[in-house]
Scaffold this active site. Structure first.
Site, PDB file in Angstrom:
ATOM      1  N   PRO A   2      12.169  -9.675  53.541  1.00  0.00           N
ATOM      2  CA  PRO A   2      11.076 -10.374  52.882  1.00  0.00           C
ATOM      3  C   PRO A   2       9.802  -9.561  52.671  1.00  0.00           C
ATOM      4  O   PRO A   2       9.090  -9.237  53.610  1.00  0.00           O
ATOM      5  CB  PRO A   2      10.783 -11.557  53.823  1.00  0.00           C
ATOM      6  CG  PRO A   2      11.673 -11.387  55.008  1.00  0.00           C
ATOM      7  CD  PRO A   2      12.247 -10.042  54.942  1.00  0.00           C
ATOM      8  N   GLU A   3       9.518  -9.277  51.421  1.00  0.00           N
ATOM      9  CA  GLU A   3       8.199  -8.831  51.006  1.00  0.00           C
ATOM     10  C   GLU A   3       7.772  -9.853  49.963  1.00  0.00           C
ATOM     11  O   GLU A   3       8.472 -10.844  49.760  1.00  0.00           O
ATOM     12  CB  GLU A   3       8.246  -7.401  50.462  1.00  0.00           C
ATOM     13  CG  GLU A   3       8.732  -6.406  51.520  1.00  0.00           C
ATOM     14  CD  GLU A   3       8.610  -4.949  51.112  1.00  0.00           C
ATOM     15  OE1 GLU A   3       7.687  -4.625  50.330  1.00  0.00           O
ATOM     16  OE2 GLU A   3       9.442  -4.146  51.543  1.00  0.00           O
ATOM     17  N   LYS A  58       2.894 -12.610  52.286  1.00  0.00           N
ATOM     18  CA  LYS A  58       4.177 -12.959  52.888  1.00  0.00           C
ATOM     19  C   LYS A  58       4.094 -14.230  53.710  1.00  0.00           C
ATOM     20  O   LYS A  58       5.063 -14.608  54.368  1.00  0.00           O
ATOM     21  CB  LYS A  58       4.661 -11.804  53.786  1.00  0.00           C
ATOM     22  CG  LYS A  58       4.698 -10.452  53.090  1.00  0.00           C
ATOM     23  CD  LYS A  58       4.937  -9.341  54.097  1.00  0.00           C
ATOM     24  CE  LYS A  58       4.572  -7.987  53.517  1.00  0.00           C
ATOM     25  NZ  LYS A  58       4.536  -6.946  54.557  1.00  0.00           N
ATOM     26  N   ARG A 251       5.315   3.269  59.943  1.00  0.00           N
ATOM     27  CA  ARG A 251       6.547   2.839  59.304  1.00  0.00           C
ATOM     28  C   ARG A 251       7.298   4.024  58.724  1.00  0.00           C
ATOM     29  O   ARG A 251       6.701   4.995  58.254  1.00  0.00           O
ATOM     30  CB  ARG A 251       6.264   1.833  58.185  1.00  0.00           C
ATOM     31  CG  ARG A 251       5.420   0.653  58.596  1.00  0.00           C
ATOM     32  CD  ARG A 251       5.994  -0.127  59.769  1.00  0.00           C
ATOM     33  NE  ARG A 251       7.353  -0.565  59.522  1.00  0.00           N
ATOM     34  CZ  ARG A 251       7.667  -1.646  58.815  1.00  0.00           C
ATOM     35  NH1 ARG A 251       6.728  -2.395  58.317  1.00  0.00           N
ATOM     36  NH2 ARG A 251       8.920  -1.967  58.642  1.00  0.00           N
TER      37      ARG A 251
END
Length: 261
Positions: A2-3, A58, A251
Site C-alpha cells: 500500500p502506497e 496512506k 529504506r
DNA sequence: AACAATGTTCAGTC
DNA sequence: GGACTGAACATTGT
C-alpha cells in the site's frame, strides 16, 4: 503493497460498505487496534453505520453515525506494509473457516445483511483506531501545486528521497513510488534538496504526478517502469547501466548511477 | 538460518 | 525544540 494508489483503491472498497447497520465488530487484535482495548471499538460502532470513506496519503478513515443517527467517532484505518480491505456483500461470500486468509483477518465489521468489512494483513502492521490524529500528515501527494511541493520539500535538509517519504511533508509517497519518481526525474535520491535547482524540483514534481497517475491507472506502484529492475543485478531500463543499491532515509533504495547523477 | 520486506513510531543524537 | 537517524515493531517469504 500500500502506497497512495493502493490506498485510494482500498478507500473505494471501503466506500462500498457504507450505510449498512453494524451488528458486530471483531476488534480483539490488541496490536492492530492499539491503543484501544478489545471491545472499545466494538462498543463505539455497534448499532451504527459507516457514512463516508476518506483518505489523506496512506491514511483512511470512515465517518460514522450512531444508532440514533448522531455523528459517531471516525474509524481510522491504515494498511501498514501489506494490509488489504475486503468487503463482502453477504454471508455467502464469507471466507470458509480455516481458510488461510481468515487467519490473517485483523479487524472485522459485520453488517445486518451478513456482509463484512475485513482488514486482512498477514504482517500485522496495519492499524485501526477511533478518531485518528491526522494533524501530522502533510497535504495529499496527489494534485499538489508546484509551488507548494517545492516549498514543503525545501523546509528540510535531508536527502530528497527522505523528504519525499516524510508523510508530514507530503502524504502518500512510499518507498517504491519514491524510487520510481526519482528515476523518472533523473535525480539522485541522495541529493540534498537545497542543492537542487528549481528546474530540478519542478521536474521532480511533474514526475511524481505522472508516476501517481500511472500507478493508479495500472493498478499499483509495482507497475512502475524501474520497479521490476529493483533487484540484485538489475539494470536501468533506459540506459542499461547496472542499478546502484543503498539505504536512503532508512529504506532500501535503487537508482541508476549513470543518469541519476 | 539469516535477512529483507510497498510503513510507522519511538528513543536517542545533533 | 526541531530536524534527523537508526532500531524496533509483527510476520512472512526467500
Amino acid at each position: 503493497m500500500p502506497e497512495l494508489p493502493e490506498v485510494e483503491a482500498a478507500r473505494t472498497v471501503l466506500a462500498g460498505a457504507l450505510r449498512r447497520r453494524i451488528t458486530d465488530v471483531d476488534d480483539r487484535d490488541d496490536w492492530v487496534c492499539r491503543p484501544h482495548r478489545p471491545g472499545d471499538i466494538a462498543a463505539a460502532l455497534k448499532g451504527g453505520r459507516l457514512t463516508g470513506a476518506h483518505r489523506i496519503g496512506k491514511t483512511m478513515w470512515c465517518d460514522t453515525a450512531t444508532a440514533d443517527g448522531d455523528a459517531g467517532p471516525a474509524l481510522g484505518v491504515h494498511l501498514g506494509m501489506g494490509g488489504r480491505i475486503v468487503v463482502t456483500d453477504s454471508a455467502a461470500q464469507r471466507p470458509r473457516q480455516g481458510t488461510r486468509e481468515a487467519g490473517w483477518d485483523r479487524f472485522t465489521v459485520t453488517f445486518d445483511d451478513g456482509g463484512r468489512l475485513r482488514l486482512v494483513d498477514k504482517r500485522r502492521l496495519g492499524r485501526v483506531r477511533l478518531d485518528p490524529d491526522l494533524s501530522g500528515l502533510g497535504p495529499d501527494a496527489e494534485g499538489l501545486a508546484p509551488a507548494v511541493f517545492r516549498e514543503r520539500l525545501l523546509r528540510g535538509r535531508a536527502a530528497v528521497k527522505t523528504r519525499l517519504l516524510d508523510q508530514s511533508v507530503i502524504a502518500g509517497v512510499g518507498n517504491l513510488l519514491a524510487d520510481e519518481t526519482l528515476w523518472q526525474a533523473r535525480i539522485d535520491p541522495r541529493s540534498r534538496v537545497r542543492d537542487l535547482t528549481r528546474t530540478d524540483l519542478d521536474r521532480l514534481h511533474r514526475n511524481l504526478d505522472r508516476a501517481l497517475e500511472r500507478a493508479i491507472a495500472h493498478g499499483g506502484v509495482h507497475t512502475g517502469e524501474v520497479i521490476e529492475h529493483r533487484r540484485p543485478g538489475g539494470h536501468c531500463p533506459r540506459c542499461g547501466a547496472e542499478l546502484a543499491h543503498g539505504t536512503v532515509g532508512g529504506r532500501s533504495t535503487w537508482w541508476c548511477p549513470r543518469d541519476q547523477a
